[in-house]
Design a protein around this motif. Structure first.
Motif, PDB file in Angstrom:
ATOM      1  N   TRP A   4       0.812  -1.227   0.000  1.00 39.69           N
ATOM      2  CA  TRP A   4       0.000   0.000   0.000  1.00 39.69           C
ATOM      3  C   TRP A   4       0.841   1.271   0.000  1.00 39.69           C
ATOM      4  O   TRP A   4       0.419   2.308  -0.531  1.00 39.69           O
ATOM      5  N   TRP A   5       2.020   1.238   0.586  1.00 38.69           N
ATOM      6  CA  TRP A   5       2.860   2.412   0.809  1.00 38.69           C
ATOM      7  C   TRP A   5       3.630   2.819  -0.451  1.00 38.69           C
ATOM      8  O   TRP A   5       4.211   3.919  -0.506  1.00 38.69           O
ATOM      9  N   TRP A  44      -3.879  -2.066   7.263  1.00 42.93           N
ATOM     10  CA  TRP A  44      -2.704  -1.716   8.073  1.00 42.93           C
ATOM     11  C   TRP A  44      -3.181  -0.738   9.135  1.00 42.93           C
ATOM     12  O   TRP A  44      -3.541   0.399   8.819  1.00 42.93           O
ATOM     13  N   LYS A  45      -3.204  -1.181  10.386  1.00 44.19           N
ATOM     14  CA  LYS A  45      -3.638  -0.317  11.475  1.00 44.19           C
ATOM     15  C   LYS A  45      -2.602   0.773  11.747  1.00 44.19           C
ATOM     16  O   LYS A  45      -1.411   0.565  11.544  1.00 44.19           O
ATOM     17  N   ASP A  46      -3.085   1.896  12.247  1.00 45.26           N
ATOM     18  CA  ASP A  46      -2.174   2.942  12.682  1.00 45.26           C
ATOM     19  C   ASP A  46      -1.456   2.438  13.938  1.00 45.26           C
ATOM     20  O   ASP A  46      -2.104   2.111  14.935  1.00 45.26           O
ATOM     21  N   ASN A  47      -0.127   2.346  13.851  1.00 42.64           N
ATOM     22  CA  ASN A  47       0.669   1.844  14.974  1.00 42.64           C
ATOM     23  C   ASN A  47       0.348   0.406  15.378  1.00 42.64           C
ATOM     24  O   ASN A  47      -0.091   0.151  16.498  1.00 42.64           O
ATOM     25  N   VAL A  92      -5.223   2.341   7.535  1.00 38.81           N
ATOM     26  CA  VAL A  92      -4.859   3.472   6.689  1.00 38.81           C
ATOM     27  C   VAL A  92      -4.893   3.167   5.193  1.00 38.81           C
ATOM     28  O   VAL A  92      -4.663   4.061   4.369  1.00 38.81           O
ATOM     29  N   PRO A 107      -3.238   9.475   8.887  1.00 37.60           N
ATOM     30  CA  PRO A 107      -4.252   8.507   8.475  1.00 37.60           C
ATOM     31  C   PRO A 107      -5.477   9.244   7.944  1.00 37.60           C
ATOM     32  O   PRO A 107      -5.889  10.261   8.520  1.00 37.60           O
ATOM     33  N   GLY A 108      -6.035   8.755   6.847  1.00 33.77           N
ATOM     34  CA  GLY A 108      -7.209   9.403   6.275  1.00 33.77           C
ATOM     35  C   GLY A 108      -6.894  10.254   5.061  1.00 33.77           C
ATOM     36  O   GLY A 108      -7.792  10.775   4.405  1.00 33.77           O
ATOM     37  N   LEU A 157      -0.712   9.219   0.907  1.00 36.03           N
ATOM     38  CA  LEU A 157       0.695   9.562   1.119  1.00 36.03           C
ATOM     39  C   LEU A 157       1.141  10.643   0.137  1.00 36.03           C
ATOM     40  O   LEU A 157       2.028  11.440   0.449  1.00 36.03           O
ATOM     41  N   PRO A 204       9.077   2.085   5.466  1.00 37.85           N
ATOM     42  CA  PRO A 204       7.650   2.042   5.105  1.00 37.85           C
ATOM     43  C   PRO A 204       6.757   1.499   6.226  1.00 37.85           C
ATOM     44  O   PRO A 204       5.542   1.740   6.196  1.00 37.85           O
ATOM     45  N   ALA A 226       4.823   4.350   7.684  1.00 37.01           N
ATOM     46  CA  ALA A 226       4.106   5.252   6.768  1.00 37.01           C
ATOM     47  C   ALA A 226       2.673   5.516   7.216  1.00 37.01           C
ATOM     48  O   ALA A 226       1.991   6.351   6.643  1.00 37.01           O
ATOM     49  N   ASP A 227       2.212   4.811   8.243  1.00 34.92           N
ATOM     50  CA  ASP A 227       0.838   5.060   8.696  1.00 34.92           C
ATOM     51  C   ASP A 227       0.700   6.451   9.289  1.00 34.92           C
ATOM     52  O   ASP A 227      -0.148   7.235   8.851  1.00 34.92           O
ATOM     53  N   SER A 228       1.543   6.777  10.283  1.00 37.02           N
ATOM     54  CA  SER A 228       1.355   8.077  10.927  1.00 37.02           C
ATOM     55  C   SER A 228       2.654   8.787  11.298  1.00 37.02           C
ATOM     56  O   SER A 228       2.620   9.816  11.951  1.00 37.02           O
ATOM     57  N   ARG A 229       3.799   8.234  10.871  1.00 39.09           N
ATOM     58  CA  ARG A 229       5.053   8.916  11.210  1.00 39.09           C
ATOM     59  C   ARG A 229       5.686   9.629  10.021  1.00 39.09           C
ATOM     60  O   ARG A 229       6.126  10.761  10.134  1.00 39.09           O
TER      61      ARG A 229
END
Lengths: 273, 273
Positions: free
Chosen positions: A181-182, A207-210, A225, B108-109, B112, B144, B147-150
């Motif tokens: 996904w990234w 892919w969950k956040d954290n 996400v 998230p949301g 990227l 990667p 990549a969710d939230s950082r």
């Protein structure tokens, strides 16, 4: 809304044995199942009977999971992997599974470039066997966080490159949104995969956040996400019209009531169509 | 063998306060220190005095860690991030740190691609402030798996693309082997970074085979799968002659005697030169 094009991996509800899983999925109106090796091998009647039982419940067998691990520091290790994959091809044929998903392997102590060369070499050795058995093989690029010892193939571009080298009609790609996904090349590489007629299967989860765990904290579709509708639209535009396969490793979901979980999976599938 | 070009991040030995860390590093013959914000802010005399204390012990301040997090769903959130980065630039100037390392953010949301656009926009807003303060900013591409939230910036190529867009002499890249070792474009992108004169700093540690934790199970150099001498050779060929900065987050190493650990770090550094 129908669940005919929904498929579950047996590992998603791993506390259910194969027969239970197949009956539960079938009763839920789900169209397909991807069978993990341990689940198939535990079926008392053997692989052929496991396949017949599955089909008699009205389920398509979508894939057999998982082969691969072609890398190794010495030739003997790599030959063993080739032999193992030939056995798995025989098992898939017995089961009546048209496709084996491949986790390609990586070996600490050698470069990822070397590992990818070995993967292509190993695949070239097994493709005639796969063709004779009428079984396809799908390279599944794995997330770069698994590049240490699970897969030197981290991207769709690398998967396409290996398919180009091996150049066999039975070799293609399994795309799992969790792993790719990234990647900023995802859309373009899905397009290439479609043009080459090698997009063999499509796995979904989120892919969950954290995430709490690198392996077993995958989310239900919509919980994280990944823009699944976006990726599915690229996959469909590339000509793919097969199953949406739900493959979720999750300590949290494995611990809950599996009938309730199955209902949640169906809802999550609808919510992210 | 000398440790003049070795630098430690204060977080590597996080139980030591800044003064203790600086004195221990100095006594060990280590040439540089990268100071994390919490460590600097906890120094009783303030940032200016913290910088003076560090230099009086004979250590170079290599970087101030870490700014960034430019993304957000609304403009107010993004403006807050811009203001925060300007404050950090003032802090770096007070401390006497020539460089701030940036973890760029992801939200998230939103895609990227959107996050990377916002990162470039945020950077464009802070660069004049950085130039006036004489502080450089280094984009650190993150693995990667973050990549969710950082960080929506996962590769050297994306980092170079943002540097091209913002196009400011005080903006460059911090390369951490942990984050980018898996990338098949790494060598080529390091070369580009060197040609553009924007390779600002170099972080080392190792990626263990099967880490237990996504954040805090980094390995000592040589303990994992990263070919550090190979990557360093590319970095040096690109004209980089700065510090080797050891940045290790590890529950295991944080739990051990920190003097022993410091000796292990020095040995690992020698073993992977």
């Amino acid at each position: 809304m129908s669940f005919e094009k929904l498929c579950l991996h047996t590992i998603t509800t791993k506390s259910w044995d194969l027969q239970t899983a197949v009956q539960k999925y079938s009763a839920a109106g789900i169209g397909g199942v991807s069978i993990w090796q341990d689940s198939a091998q535990a079926y008392a009647g053997g692989l052929k009977a496991a396949g017949e039982m599955t089909r008699s419940e009205g389920l398509d067998i979508v894939s057999y999971v998982r082969g691969g691990f072609f890398t190794g520091l010495d030739a003997a290790t790599r030959q063993k992997a080739i032999d193992h994959n030939k056995s798995m091809i025989d098992e898939a044929a017995e089961l009546g599974a048209p496709l084996i998903v491949l986790v390609c392997g990586a070996t600490p102590g050698q470069s990822l470039f070397t590992s990818r060369d070995q993967i292509a070499e190993g695949l070239a050795q097994v493709m005639p066997h796969a063709e004779a058995a009428g079984v396809k093989l799908g390279i599944e690029p794995l997330h770069p966080m698994y590049a240490d010892s699970r897969s030197a193939v981290s991207t769709m571009a690398q998967s396409n490159a290996i398919c180009d080298i091996v150049d066999h009609k039975n070799l293609g790609i399994t795309l799992d949104v969790f792993h790719v996904w990234w990647d900023d090349q995802l859309e373009a590489q899905i397009k290439v995969t479609g043009e080459k007629g090698r997009l063999f299967s499509f796995h979904i989860c989120d892919w969950k956040d954290n995430p709490e765990d690198m392996l077993n904290d995958r989310g239900l579709m919509g919980e994280g996400v990944i823009d699944i509708p976006q990726i599915r639209s690229w996959v469909n535009a590339a000509g793919f019209d097969g199953y949406d396969e739900v493959e979720i490793f999750s300590n949290r979901y494995w611990a809950m009531d599996q009938d309730e979980y199955l209902a949640m999976i169906k809802q999550a599938y609808l919510d992210t169509k």
